[in-house]
Design an enzyme around this catalytic site. Structure first.
Site: not given
Ligand code: DGL
Length: 264
Positions: A186, A10-11, A73, A184, A152
């Site tokens: 997140h 993932d990023s 991701c 996504c 985050e």
């Protein structure tokens, strides 16, 4: 028994929501996670740049001898999956197709919403995957870029989070969808705020959980599974590990003890 590991990238920390589900779905496997923290975020970058990063990440993992790669991701899955499958011999699993399948199974009114980063929504990948399964679906999409830094920051259930969710999702609520893909990595952290705003008639689809199920099924199908013994998880990052270790636990659901920095 295939003792080789499974590569996941993932990023940054987001894909740890996928890793969390993999730990449950394939508990005997050795999981190698790469967070490309030096180049995070992917969701605001062009398809060409994200594809290049995805190829480099997959090359790193395959050089480690993994038997499968999971693109944990949405942004990278949306723009790079085909290129990775053409280039690498191991099975490559993304998060888009499993999420789309779960949404099609969940919707009764045939109206599905998809939220994700700008890169994911602009790619049209979810729309294509959903329409490939059911051409009659009405699909409503919305990029929600601010939800990534909110997750985050840990601002997932406060006034700022609730307002951001309301501003982003107002048009989707008006469209009277009954399934919403959290497209996504997140967004599962914001599921409570999203569910409260959308109401009980809208089912939230967590691509991470669906992807983990697909990984388990693919391992069995290709005879690649490690069927018993303790599994493990190890972490690699492309920037200093401090922030990854500090906030990663909220995404993984358990502490990230350490991560190894690799040079890029
Ligand atoms: N992991 C990304 C995704 O699922 C979100 C974070 C980023 O923009 O890199 O699209």
């Amino acid at each position: 028994m295939d003792e080789r590991g499974i590569g996941i990238f993932d990023s940054g920390v987001g894909g740890l929501t996928v890793l969390h589900r993999l730990l449950e779905a394939v508990p005997h496997e050795h999981l190698l996670y790469l967070g490309d923290t030096a180049r995070h975020p992917y969701g605001t970058k062009s398809a060409a740049v994200v594809s290049r990063y995805a190829v480099e990440n997959t090359a790193f993992l395959t050089e480690k001898g993994v038997k499968m790669v999971v693109v944990a991701c949405n942004s990278a899955s949306a723009v790079a999956l085909e290129a990775l499958r053409e280039r690498f011999e191991v099975p490559v699993i993304g998060v888009i197709e499993p999420g789309a399948r779960a949404a099609v199974a969940a919707t009764h009114c045939r109206k599905v919403g998809v939220i994700g980063t700008e890169a994911t929504i602009a790619s049209g990948s979810y729309t294509r995957a959903l329409h490939a399964l059911d051409a009659t679906l009405e699909i409503y999409t919305r990029a929600c870029p601010l939800l990534v830094p909110l997750a985050e920051e840990g601002w997932v259930d406060n006034e700022v989070a609730r307002q951001a969710v309301a501003l982003y999702l107002a048009s989707l609520r008006q469209s009277r969808i009954d399934a919403l893909v959290l497209g996504c990595t997140h967004y599962p952290l914001l599921a409570k705020a999203i569910a409260a705003y959308m109401g009980p008639e809208v089912q939230l689809i967590d691509s991470a959980a669906e992807t983990a199920r697909e990984v388990a099924a693919t391992l069995v199908k290709h005879g690649l599974a490690r069927a018993d013994g303790a599994g493990s998880a190890s972490f690699f990052v492309t920037d200093v590990p401090d922030r990854f270790v500090k906030i990663g636990g909220r995404f993984l659901g358990t502490t990230v003890d350490s991560a190894v920095r690799i040079e890029r």
